[in-house]
Scaffold this motif. Sequence first.
Motif, mmCIF file in Angstrom:
data_model
loop_
_atom_site.group_PDB
_atom_site.id
_atom_site.type_symbol
_atom_site.label_atom_id
_atom_site.label_comp_id
_atom_site.label_asym_id
_atom_site.label_seq_id
_atom_site.Cartn_x
_atom_site.Cartn_y
_atom_site.Cartn_z
ATOM 1 N N GLY A 151 0.836 -1.444 0.005
ATOM 2 C CA GLY A 151 0.127 -0.003 0.093
ATOM 3 C C GLY A 151 0.857 1.209 0.006
ATOM 4 O O GLY A 151 0.491 2.195 -0.726
ATOM 5 N N GLN A 152 1.983 1.184 0.917
ATOM 6 C CA GLN A 152 2.834 2.386 0.757
ATOM 7 C C GLN A 152 3.511 2.670 -0.489
ATOM 8 O O GLN A 152 4.044 3.773 -0.794
ATOM 9 N N ASN A 153 3.984 1.526 -1.133
ATOM 10 C CA ASN A 153 4.689 1.786 -2.523
ATOM 11 C C ASN A 153 3.964 1.593 -3.894
ATOM 12 O O ASN A 153 4.426 2.124 -4.693
ATOM 13 N N PHE A 154 2.775 0.868 -3.882
ATOM 14 C CA PHE A 154 2.038 0.932 -5.091
ATOM 15 C C PHE A 154 0.484 1.377 -4.984
ATOM 16 O O PHE A 154 -0.140 1.343 -5.883
ATOM 17 N N GLY A 155 0.337 1.951 -3.586
ATOM 18 C CA GLY A 155 -0.979 2.591 -3.653
ATOM 19 C C GLY A 155 -1.917 1.605 -2.711
ATOM 20 O O GLY A 155 -1.773 0.216 -2.945
ATOM 21 N N TRP A 156 -2.681 2.284 -1.796
ATOM 22 C CA TRP A 156 -3.354 1.405 -0.795
ATOM 23 C C TRP A 156 -4.358 0.742 -1.524
ATOM 24 O O TRP A 156 -4.862 -0.547 -0.949
ATOM 25 N N ARG A 157 -4.968 0.928 -2.800
ATOM 26 C CA ARG A 157 -5.945 0.248 -3.233
ATOM 27 C C ARG A 157 -5.520 -0.997 -3.805
ATOM 28 O O ARG A 157 -6.155 -2.047 -3.768
ATOM 29 N N VAL A 158 -4.199 -1.026 -4.283
ATOM 30 C CA VAL A 158 -3.650 -2.431 -4.526
ATOM 31 C C VAL A 158 -3.744 -3.347 -3.356
ATOM 32 O O VAL A 158 -3.946 -4.669 -3.693
ATOM 33 N N THR A 159 -3.415 -2.785 -2.123
ATOM 34 C CA THR A 159 -3.567 -3.791 -1.034
ATOM 35 C C THR A 159 -4.971 -4.296 -0.978
ATOM 36 O O THR A 159 -5.034 -5.803 -0.759
ATOM 37 N N PHE A 160 -6.189 -3.620 -1.298
ATOM 38 C CA PHE A 160 -7.311 -4.285 -0.936
ATOM 39 C C PHE A 160 -7.948 -5.204 -2.259
ATOM 40 O O PHE A 160 -8.609 -6.289 -1.992
ATOM 41 N N TYR A 161 -7.289 -4.861 -3.300
ATOM 42 C CA TYR A 161 -7.244 -6.024 -4.394
ATOM 43 C C TYR A 161 -6.744 -7.137 -4.171
ATOM 44 O O TYR A 161 -7.225 -8.249 -4.355
#
Length: 405
Positions: A151-161
């Motif tokens: 989330g910190q490096n690629f965007g928090w939305r990617v974490t939830f995906y």
Amino acid sequence: MPLALLALAIGAFGIGTTEFVIMGLLPEVSADYGVSIPTAGYLVSGYALGVVLGAPLMSILGTRISRKRMLMILMGLFIAGNLISALAPSFGMMLTGRVVTSLAHGAFFGIGSIVAAELVAPEKKAGAIAMMFTGLTVANVVGVPLGTFIGQNFGWRVTFYAVAALGVLGLVGVAKLVPEMAKPEGVRLRHELAAFKNVQVLLAMAMTVLGFGGVFAAITYITPMMTEVAGYSASSVTWLLVLFGLGMVGGNLIGGKFADRHLMPLLYVSLGSLAVVLALFTLTAHNQITAAVTIVLIGGLGFATVPPLQKRVLDQAAGAPTLASAVNIGAFNLGNALSAWLGGLVIAAGLGYTAPNWVGAALAASALALAFLSSGLERRTAARGLVVAGSVPESATATATAAQR
């Protein structure tokens, strides 16, 4: 242990990751939506509230269909909630996604505990429950740090995906590995609610709230405690939480190993030791090495109570375990919320960042007192029943001892 437990553990891993990873991503989420950090914190409290309310509601639905199908529905709800969070165009929609996700939490662990216990022999039930909860503990060692990094490096939305993808894996696992189990015959809402008339069920849930609340009284404020008191850098908090997670894994496995044979003695030892360690944390927090060791012990002792407490509820609510089991999962989250609030009060009162440790010690000690009360009532009930039946004293002693175990 049956392979089906792996599917339950994968689902637990995903749920544990989505529950705690948001704490490390609050700055990114607040910046994206243009809200304050305290406002973003509603994503944490909203999730906890959803677990407390969703556990009984979803479990009531679960009494009407087979447990395997209900687990699949819950994983579908989990996937949908995380996708809503990942795609949310506004903070309100993001909060909605978090609440939708949380509705699956309590019922999945509650129904999953029953399924896990039914998959094995009676003497292995606590071990099977612990195996499922291993997914939750490993999430704090692997899933949460990795999700925070993504989330910190690629965007928090990617974490939830990514978490939604874990949900898909869990759904497929349940569908393929968990055997078909017929819907329990004769299960009615009134029958499930009747379990709450049992004082032992209520005492077990109260122990859950107070005992696990003791853990989170300290861990909720671990960042300011470690940076302001122990002298760690802010970047060190991540690996300190990994240590906490490792302690959780070890404690969960130990709790599962001994709860089947020595349930109440295990609770005496774990709750009593937890109270002592939390009290000592007010001193050990001033040294980096002793602080790190204490964090591991808190995680281990805290999670050593989870399998026995969950099994205690299942045992005492035998015949109507679905709702009681899920509500007990909500009790863990209620304990988290209660302890975080009390810990905040003592900090706001100017007692320092280590003051929540005293709150945690008091909560754990209160849970220990309830454990002794529960055991005493059980022995008295067993002895009274034997007197009525006209049993000999030796038999009464043996039965009382067995009840205590």
